[in-house]
Design a protein around this motif. Structure first.
Motif, short mmCIF file in Angstrom:
data_model
loop_
_atom_site.label_atom_id
_atom_site.label_comp_id
_atom_site.label_asym_id
_atom_site.label_seq_id
_atom_site.Cartn_x
_atom_site.Cartn_y
_atom_site.Cartn_z
N ALA A 199 81.41 64.67 132.25
CA ALA A 199 80.31 64.15 131.44
C ALA A 199 79.27 63.48 132.33
N ASN A 200 79.73 62.66 133.27
CA ASN A 200 78.79 61.96 134.17
C ASN A 200 78.04 62.94 135.04
N ALA A 201 78.76 63.94 135.56
CA ALA A 201 78.13 64.91 136.45
C ALA A 201 77.08 65.73 135.69
N LEU A 202 77.44 66.18 134.48
CA LEU A 202 76.50 66.98 133.68
C LEU A 202 75.23 66.18 133.37
N ALA A 203 75.45 64.92 132.96
CA ALA A 203 74.31 64.07 132.61
C ALA A 203 73.39 63.89 133.82
N LEU A 204 74.01 63.65 134.97
CA LEU A 204 73.21 63.41 136.18
C LEU A 204 72.45 64.66 136.61
N VAL A 205 73.16 65.79 136.66
CA VAL A 205 72.54 67.04 137.11
C VAL A 205 71.39 67.43 136.18
N THR A 207 69.61 65.46 134.09
CA THR A 207 68.49 64.51 134.17
C THR A 207 67.68 64.76 135.44
N VAL A 208 68.37 64.84 136.58
CA VAL A 208 67.67 65.02 137.85
C VAL A 208 66.95 66.38 137.87
N GLY A 209 67.65 67.42 137.39
CA GLY A 209 67.06 68.76 137.40
C GLY A 209 65.80 68.83 136.55
N PHE A 210 65.83 68.24 135.36
CA PHE A 210 64.64 68.27 134.48
C PHE A 210 63.51 67.42 135.07
N ILE A 211 63.88 66.21 135.54
CA ILE A 211 62.84 65.29 136.04
C ILE A 211 62.19 65.83 137.32
#
Ligand code: HEM
Length: 223
Positions: A199-205, A207-211
């Protein structure tokens, strides 16, 4: 699903989990597709064109895209309706008066509710911005998504809307993915830990990928 199952909290949570996972799958693909912007306008516009010709000649022009749109709208509606019904149920289940004015809901629950509302509003904004061009009619050119993305992120408020929404998205996915795993009953101690990490990895990837896209345009890496 029987009527009783649909009416139960578990049934509604299952609907939330399954519709959430469908949207999550879409988001992973959408984020990866967006990153093609770093390969230039030809690559990005060609990819957008491919989305419309996907499945040809078996399917006609834009049919696959319309199927994706219908599935996504159904997922958003099912997710939002179940969330609303679960919240109402939660409120009704409470005694009417509290002695102390303590926050009634947990931090995670409040974040999920507000995050959901922000994301719902964002989706409407996003479609009016990059699909129909309604909110920036001067710079919008139909069939030229690369130029439209540059136009959107060339104003500070355009970028702020997306960056705030992507941070809300990250928090929503972080808790949502974990909740879905619990609802769908994949939990055991070791698995719980693994799902939290995923869950943490998906959220981070995500968020960073979109931003990366608005940041790429603002810094001039994409122009
Ligand atoms: C920085 C973040 C994002 C960027 C740069 C971006 C960019 C785009 C672009 C350029 C399109 C139009 C593609 C085309 O016409 O070929 C599009 C469509 C779409 N985006 Fe995003 N997107 C972002 C984030 C999101 C997020 C977080 C969601 C969902 C919560 C989302 C949902 C959609 C949907 C549903 C469509 C399809 C609309 C349609 O039916 O045409 N996007 N996006």
């Amino acid at each position: 699903m029987t009527r009783t199952m649909w009416d139960s909290s578990v049934g509604k949570k299952t609907v939330m989990a399954v519709s959430g996972l469908i949207m999550l799958a879409y988001l992973v693909v959408h984020m990866l597709g967006n990153l093609k912007i770093f390969f230039g306008s030809d690559d990005f516009n060609h990819y957008a064109h491919w989305l419309r010709t996907l499945g040809e000649p078996f399917l006609h022009y834009e049919w696959a895209l319309w199927i994706i749109r219908v599935v996504l709208v159904a997922a958003v509606v099912a997710h939002a309706v179940s969330a609303y019904q679960l919240s109402r149920r939660d409120l009704r289940a409470r005694p009417t008066k509290y002695v102390h004015k303590k926050p009634r809901t947990s931090y995670a629950t409040r974040t999920m509710r507000w995050g959901g509302v922000i994301l719902g509003l964002f989706i409407v904004w996003h479609i009016l911005d990059l699909t129909t061009g309604t909110v920036h009619p001067d710079g919008f050119q139909s069939g030229h998504p690369y130029q439209n993305v540059i136009d959107t992120f060339s104003t500070w408020y355009g970028s702020v809307v997306y960056i705030v929404a992507m941070l809300a998205l990250g928090l929503h996915i972080r808790h949502g993915f974990w909740s879905a795993a619990q609802t769908l009953g994949v939990g055991s101690r070791t698995r719980d830990r693994a799902f939290k990490t995923i869950a943490n990895a998906l959220a981070l990837v995500l968020t960073v990928g979109f931003i990366a896209v608005p940041v790429g345009v603002m810094t001039g890496v994409v122009s």
